[in-house]
Design a protein around this motif. Structure first.
Motif, PDB file in Angstrom:
ATOM      1  N   GLY A  70       0.816  -1.218   0.000  1.00  0.00           N
ATOM      2  CA  GLY A  70       0.000   0.000   0.000  1.00  0.00           C
ATOM      3  C   GLY A  70       0.835   1.248   0.000  1.00  0.00           C
ATOM      4  O   GLY A  70       1.898   1.322   0.575  1.00  0.00           O
ATOM      5  N   ASP A  71       0.347   2.262  -0.683  1.00  0.00           N
ATOM      6  CA  ASP A  71       0.989   3.558  -0.684  1.00  0.00           C
ATOM      7  C   ASP A  71       0.413   4.401   0.421  1.00  0.00           C
ATOM      8  O   ASP A  71      -0.751   4.334   0.752  1.00  0.00           O
ATOM      9  N   CYS A  73      -0.851   7.821   2.138  1.00  0.00           N
ATOM     10  CA  CYS A  73      -1.555   9.005   1.666  1.00  0.00           C
ATOM     11  C   CYS A  73      -1.823   9.900   2.850  1.00  0.00           C
ATOM     12  O   CYS A  73      -1.899   9.446   3.984  1.00  0.00           O
ATOM     13  N   ARG A 142      -7.440   1.516  -2.068  1.00  0.00           N
ATOM     14  CA  ARG A 142      -6.006   1.295  -2.240  1.00  0.00           C
ATOM     15  C   ARG A 142      -5.587  -0.102  -1.770  1.00  0.00           C
ATOM     16  O   ARG A 142      -4.573  -0.631  -2.204  1.00  0.00           O
TER      17      ARG A 142
END
Length: 620
Positions: A70-71, A73, A142
């Protein structure tokens, strides 16, 4: 936000538990809390806690392993609808009062979300009093794949990142036609080899989970809260635009050129060609007094000179009958007519500060101010339902300056108001719809700029509110406003050119906004400081180039085509509980899937967004 072994990637306050089943909650029945998405030990946790325990990470509602890592944010907030201008404009904003923790609710409209486990049980509903459901779903997407259930449009099925399981699930759910299903399967097996156009069909499904059905179609989705953007304009397909064409504007239409279009009986000839010339070059100042009467619908393009004279006599009588209605009201009567008294006070205040630097209106006893006042009060008699709203004096001022006749200016103003009266309605639905359309156009033209504005809590484009409300009246010098308006009044090259004018201004300021590291306050400040610094010819040239660039795209989404007048509004679907509300291509709606007896593989869990609870005591 980071802690021992965990990192908060999303946080939203104003998320309440309702302990009473009644529609109107008192403060004792509300538990205010904060919802978060937390990354912890390679796991992703959905966490809600009361405000007094918001720092504690023990109350976990849902967790899902994140196989991709996961990125990260930033914390994301749903923007409130705030024009951000001087206090004068607060009367026409749609800012809703925020719910304080100690206040009882008064029947506000919000969405609430229910988490349903794979076993079929459900957790307590979370009520998003300040919006945020869409932002939450965007963050969850996401880590998980969210698919709208074909059996219940309020239900989002939650799938892990498992290609084969997801592909099989789509097959059983019959959400796609055969061609689209093949695209999904091919993308899941090898996303890098899938063509851009094919990928857009897939992303159109995943991103379109919140897109509503066309008007008239069966849907159980609740209407969006007033402080959240209109969902139909949040979602678009990925499109690849061609190069932006070069545009050259022409010289203004002169009196001699206009005269060549006047026939023997005074009837205008070759009107489409004449309108196109006005669009490409505007009008010479000496011609505006006559031409504006046609552009604003006061005089008919097809009428003869004698017909025009008869029409003006009739309209003059009608105007003075309406003017006499408020002129004959005595001071004693007005004291008992709070509506008329309120209009008069508001008009006097606004007129006293409208374009006072213009020679036509400067000075304490200027007759132009009296004409502004009389025309606006007479408009209140003409349109009882709308009356007078702040901002209308800004629209009338240039018209009276050009026409310099009370009666003719009134009817030209009425023609202009026919175009923009929705901007001044108390509900502000028209303004919110226009901001939604502007966001959709900008998303197609420049998705990177949209992403940047989203990241700075400016993605709602509320800083464009005044632009659209009074058609850029305060953004350009007075002579440039005259040129801009006469071009927009032609209706060419299609409807909503004013939205492309806004896109053109943002496109011109793109690098300044994105490379300067502006936050939301700096963005608003920079936009406001553009006042009187813009060149109308540069902006119109760029707006026309954007229009040509969009219309040349063969895969332009249907909702964008509607905005530009290239396609009629989508046909409403016949009511069907199994109809998918999601478009499968830029130009056609999905067919209604036939009933299926197959059972789809069970997702990990479900998210259900429901309307506000009904008062159970109402039936008793």
């Amino acid at each position: 936000m980071e802690g021992a072994g965990y990192r908060v990637v999303f946080e939203k306050g104003g998320v309440y538990l309702h302990t009473s089943a009644k529609k109107y909650q008192d403060r004792d029945s509300l538990i205010a809390g904060v919802i978060r998405v937390v990354e912890k030990d390679n796991d992703v946790l959905l966490h809600w806690a009361p405000v007094e325990e918001a720092g504690d990470s023990t109350q976990i509602l849902f967790s899902k392993k994140d196989s991709s890592g996961g990125d990260s944010c930033a914390s994301e907030e749903e923007p409130t609808f705030d024009p951000g201008y001087e206090p004068d404009w607060a009367v026409i904003s749609t800012v809703r009062p925020q719910l304080c923790h100690s206040e009882p609710t008064r029947g506000l409209s919000w969405a609430y979300l229910v988490l349903v486990t794979q076993a079929g049980g459900s957790l307590p509903a979370l009520h998003f009093h300040r919006g945020g459901t869409r932002a939450l779903l965007r963050v969850l997407s996401r880590y998980l794949l969210l698919a709208s259930s074909p059996q219940d449009s309020r239900l989002y099925l939650v799938f892990p990142h498992d290609s084969s399981a997801l592909s099989n699930s789509f097959h059983h759910l019959q959400l796609f036609d055969q061609d689209s299903s093949n695209v999904v399967s091919r993308f899941l097996q090898d996303p890098y080899s899938t063509t851009f156009s094919s990928f857009s069909r897939v992303t159109n499904f995943f991103r379109g989970a919140l897109q509503p059905q066309p008007e008239g179609a069966a849907s159980d989705l609740p209407p969006p809260p007033d402080d959240e953007p209109e969902p139909g304009f949040e979602v678009i397909s990925c499109v690849e635009l061609g190069p932006r064409p070069t545009v050259e504007r022409g010289p203004p239409v002169t009196e001699e050129e206009w005269a060549r279009h006047v026939g023997p009986e005074g009837r205008l000839q070759q009107v489409p060609e004449l309108k196109n010339r006005i669009f490409s070059g505007g009008l010479s100042p000496s011609l505006r007094r006559e031409a504006w009467k046609f552009l604003l619908g006061y005089l008919s393009w097809e009428g003869t000179a004698e017909e025009h004279k008869a029409h003006i006599r009739k309209k003059t009588d009608e105007y003075f009958r309406m003017k006499l209605q408020w002129k004959s009201v005595s001071p004693e009567q007005e004291r008992r007519n709070s509506l008329l008294h309120g209009y008069r006070s508001l008009i006097e205040r606004d007129v006293s500060r409208t374009d006072r630097t213009n020679k036509f209106y400067e000075g304490p006893e200027n007759p132009g101010l009296g004409l502004l006042n009389d025309i606006l009060l007479t408009y209140c008699m003409y349109h009882f339902d709308l009356g007078y709203v702040q901002g209308m004096s800004d629209l009338l001022s240039p018209i009276l300056y050009v026409i310099q006749n009370e009666v003719d200016a009134f009817w030209c103003f009425c023609g202009f108001m026919e175009l923009v009266q929705g901007n001044f309605e108390e509900s502000q639905e028209t303004m919110k719809r226009q901001l939604g359309r502007l966001l959709l156009l900008l998303r197609v033209l420049d998705p990177l700029l949209c992403d940047f504005l989203d990241s700075q809590d400016s993605g709602s484009l509320c800083f464009c509110f005044r632009w659209l409300l009074i058609w850029f009246k305060r953004e350009f010098p007075f002579p440039d406003v005259l040129r801009l308006w006469e071009v927009l009044w032609t209706g060419l090259p299609g409807p909503n050119l004013h939205l492309l004018v806004a896109c053109a201004i943002l496109d011109m300021e793109r690098d300044t906004l994105m490379l300067s590291g502006f936050g939301s306050n700096e963005i608003l400040k920079h936009i406001n400081e553009l006042t009187m610094k813009l060149s109308v010819e540069d902006v119109l040239t760029r707006a026309e180039a954007l229009h040509r660039q969009l219309t040349a795209c063969p895969e332009l989404p249907h909702n964008v085509q509607e905005i530009l007048g290239l396609a009629p509004p989508a046909e409403p679907h016949s009511p069907s509980p199994t109809a998918s509300p999601l478009p499968l291509s830029p130009t056609r709606a999905p067919p209604t899937p036939p009933p299926s007896t197959d059972t789809a593989p069970q997702p990990d869990s479900s998210l259900e967004i429901l309307p506000e609870e009904e008062d159970e005591g109402a039936d008793s």
